[in-house]
Design an enzyme around this catalytic site. Structure first.
Site, mmCIF file in Angstrom:
data_model
loop_
_atom_site.group_PDB
_atom_site.id
_atom_site.type_symbol
_atom_site.label_atom_id
_atom_site.label_comp_id
_atom_site.label_asym_id
_atom_site.label_seq_id
_atom_site.Cartn_x
_atom_site.Cartn_y
_atom_site.Cartn_z
ATOM 1 N N ASP A 43 13.898 76.188 47.815
ATOM 2 C CA ASP A 43 13.938 75.080 48.403
ATOM 3 C C ASP A 43 13.616 74.006 47.561
ATOM 4 O O ASP A 43 12.845 74.325 46.569
ATOM 5 C CB ASP A 43 13.716 74.708 49.679
ATOM 6 N N ASP A 103 30.289 70.108 36.368
ATOM 7 C CA ASP A 103 30.995 71.309 36.485
ATOM 8 C C ASP A 103 32.465 71.257 36.115
ATOM 9 O O ASP A 103 33.243 70.407 36.716
ATOM 10 C CB ASP A 103 30.860 71.573 37.996
ATOM 11 N N ASP A 109 11.983 81.165 54.656
ATOM 12 C CA ASP A 109 13.137 81.540 55.116
ATOM 13 C C ASP A 109 13.823 82.328 54.370
ATOM 14 O O ASP A 109 15.025 82.720 54.589
ATOM 15 C CB ASP A 109 14.056 80.242 55.710
ATOM 16 N N GLU A 124 30.607 71.173 31.365
ATOM 17 C CA GLU A 124 30.922 72.512 31.320
ATOM 18 C C GLU A 124 32.519 72.502 31.210
ATOM 19 O O GLU A 124 33.322 72.026 31.957
ATOM 20 C CB GLU A 124 30.825 73.117 32.624
ATOM 21 N N ASP A 148 23.422 68.497 38.959
ATOM 22 C CA ASP A 148 24.723 68.934 38.776
ATOM 23 C C ASP A 148 25.937 68.148 39.511
ATOM 24 O O ASP A 148 25.790 67.599 40.568
ATOM 25 C CB ASP A 148 24.903 70.639 39.607
ATOM 26 N N HIS A 183 23.377 80.186 35.385
ATOM 27 C CA HIS A 183 23.535 80.776 36.799
ATOM 28 C C HIS A 183 24.795 81.743 36.977
ATOM 29 O O HIS A 183 24.875 82.323 37.890
ATOM 30 C CB HIS A 183 23.500 79.585 37.879
ATOM 31 N N ASP A 184 25.817 81.561 35.883
ATOM 32 C CA ASP A 184 27.092 82.111 35.969
ATOM 33 C C ASP A 184 27.123 83.414 34.895
ATOM 34 O O ASP A 184 28.169 83.948 34.944
ATOM 35 C CB ASP A 184 28.278 81.086 35.625
ATOM 36 N N ASP A 191 10.502 79.621 47.090
ATOM 37 C CA ASP A 191 10.632 79.178 48.754
ATOM 38 C C ASP A 191 9.330 78.710 49.350
ATOM 39 O O ASP A 191 8.417 79.467 49.321
ATOM 40 C CB ASP A 191 11.216 80.596 49.359
#
Length: 565
Positions: free
Chosen positions: A30, A206, A26, A264, A99, A338-339, A22
């Site tokens: 990013d 995806d 915040d 995927e 992605d 990430h899954d 970051d």
């Protein structure tokens, strides 16, 4: 210029932007934060940065619900920031993989907003259907078929104004695009060409096998204990999948421009992977199989129904993909993303005694299979699952919905929380652990998801200072892949497939032979000399416990040998 098949010797590193770095305090990662940390990837030696979605989005599913494919969400920065990231990657010899989420959009995408009008030319851009015959809209069982959505509940959402339902295989805010409509496909291809012209080097696609559905939308089989039908019989691997993938490849110039494509594909079989990655068909370069990450689910269950996973079952599954794609196609290699929960917590032993050794051994085993390895952010540090004690700490829509559904069904709360601790996607999404400061060096503000408390000793700064760290081991593995053709191109053979502790692999390329000897358990073991290649004259290239040799292995000890010929 990109060389053909350049990705066969490459290592891909996935960044989940929300949790990587970051720059503005915040609490959310990013694009400028990613750019500021690129030297970490460069020192690691990776060849490709896979960037999870940064497109404009309402963030119902953390950016996988896209409302504008050709802009960056202000949460992550701007298009100028993304251009700067692409340039900075290329300056370091790192390619960028975007992605691509085109099975569905956000319900706030202008395409879908327009399609809500039954008279709109874009009505047929999505799957709109009237209620099931004999049923009134909104009544129980009126949905056009019995498919369940991945994030709980029916896969159909009623639009009160028109009295019709739209299909959403995921969240209700993620309506499925109708790829049967050629206008949809051409709009997607134009968007992809726009990104390629902007400098991206390929796409991770995806749930790409969902783009072709059985157009009759048949009811799915209802599994024991489930109220709704599984959608996979009709929503995945449909009759036009090969046609759509080949058309995409041709229209965007994916093969001609030597762009990396990985699909995927939940529910993919070896046979499907063989033909969609057959270079002569010009569809995809590789797919993500889900078989090995579904092995710890009870038969007939869902991901939360956790089962023991004996090592021989895991070994044989990966072996089947190695053999199945040995002559046609190509494997993608991964433990986590990430899954998926953290690899060292799921497949290894994340206790203080064995975390480092098991993280190293899992890396060695995976990277010495044949295929392109994927490293998920923090994996190279041996980051572990989160240790959340309350449901309020979770942010993942799948986890939160599962908890609410389970409580509504009266399931045991302690058992439900245990399942979340083991399998929630938030395990992979806690902020990257850069140092031992209060927010792990991730942000100057309060992170959007709690930082794992173990960042005080598991972090990049500590790993940089330790020549025996997990990070150093990953660097060595990646360097070997770049140096030795046998690592990327060699034939694969699995020895001792039924041994419940040892994972033994032989790779052969011409006169070069490598042996992986790995104890994948938290107890010592003695390897049977009679069932191994002769180690006389063999040289250790990489080891979890330097200076040791012989056939008696400590818990999670592994070695990579260069065998004498």
């Amino acid at each position: 210029m990109r060389a053909p098949d350049w990705w066969k010797t490459a290592v891909v590193y996935q960044v989940y932007p929300r949790s990587f770095a970051d720059s503005d305090g915040d609490g959310v990662g990013d694009i400028p934060g990613i750019t500021s940390r690129l030297d970490h990837l460069s020192r690691l030696g990776v060849d490709v940065l896979w960037l999870s979605p940064v497109y404009t989005s309402p963030m119902d599913d953390n950016g996988y619900d896209i409302s504008d494919y050709q802009d960056v969400d202000p949460l992550f920065g701007s298009l100028a920031d993304l251009d700067a990231l692409i340039a900075a990657c290329h300056d370091r010899g790192i390619r960028l993989l975007m992605d691509l989420v085109v099975n569905h959009t956000s319900d706030e995408h202008p395409w879908f907003v327009e399609s809500r009008d039954p008279s709109s030319p874009k009505r047929d851009w999505y799957w709109w259907r009237p209620p099931r015959p004999g049923h009134e809209a909104g009544s129980p069982g009126a949905e056009p078929n019995n498919w369940a959505a991945a994030f709980s509940g029916p896969a159909w959402q009623l639009d009160e104004k028109s009295g019709e339902y739209y299909l959403h295989l995921f969240s209700a805010k993620q309506p499925d695009l109708n790829w049967e409509n050629p206008e949809v496909r051409q709009a997607v291809y134009a968007m992809m060409r726009w990104w390629v012209d902007r400098g991206v080097d390929g796409f991770r696609m995806d749930v790409i096998n969902f783009i072709s559905k059985d157009p009759t939308l048949p009811d799915g089989p209802v599994l024991p204990g489930q109220a709704l039908g599984s959608p996979f019989a009709g929503s995945a691997n449909g009759p036009r999948l090969d046609e759509f993938l080949a058309e995409m490849n041709r229209e965007v110039g994916l093969t001609d421009r030597h762009l990396l494509t990985v699909g995927e594909m939940p529910g993919s079989t070896i046979e499907l992977a063989r033909h969609v990655t057959d270079a002569s068909r010009r569809e995809l370069d590789m797919v993500f199989t889900f078989e090995h990450v579904d092995l710890d689910v009870k038969p007939g269950g869902v991901k939360w129904d956790i089962a023991d996973l004996p090592l021989p079952v895991l070994k044989r599954n990966l072996q089947s993909w190695q053999l199945g794609l040995a002559d046609v196609g190509w494997n993608s290699l991964y433990w986590n993303n990430h899954d998926q929960p953290r690899a060292v917590s799921r497949f290894g032993d994340d206790s203080p005694e064995h975390r480092v050794s098991s993280a190293k051994t899992l890396a060695t085993v995976l990277h010495l299979h044949r295929g392109t390895p994927y490293v998920y952010q923090g994996e190279e540090l041996g980051m572990t699952n989160a240790d959340f004690g309350s449901i309020e700490q979770y942010r993942d829509i799948e986890s939160v919905n599962y908890y609410a559904s389970a409580m509504g069904l009266g399931l045991d709360r302690e058992a439900v929380m245990r399942s979340l601790l083991i399998k929630s996607r938030d395990n992979a999404r806690t902020p990257m652990q850069w140092d031992d400061s209060p927010n792990a060096g991730f942000s100057a503000g309060e992170p959007w998801l709690p930082v794992n408390p173990n960042h005080t000793f598991i972090n990049a700064a500590a790993a940089e200072a330790d020549p025996q760290s997990v990070l150093a081991h990953y660097r060595a593995l990646i360097a070997l892949r770049h140096k030795l053709p046998v690592v990327s191109e060699g034939d694969f053979a699995l020895l001792l497939p039924d041994h419940d502790q040892l994972w033994v692999i032989v790779r052969t390329h011409g006169d070069d032979r490598l042996l992986v000897l790995a104890n994948c358990a938290s107890q010592p073991v003695s390897a049977p000399a009679a069932e191994l290649p002769d180690l006389a004259g063999a040289r250790v290239l990489l080891a979890t416990h330097p200076g040791r040799d012989g056939l008696d292995l400590l818990p999670w000890e592994s070695r990579l040998y260069n065998l004498a010929r």
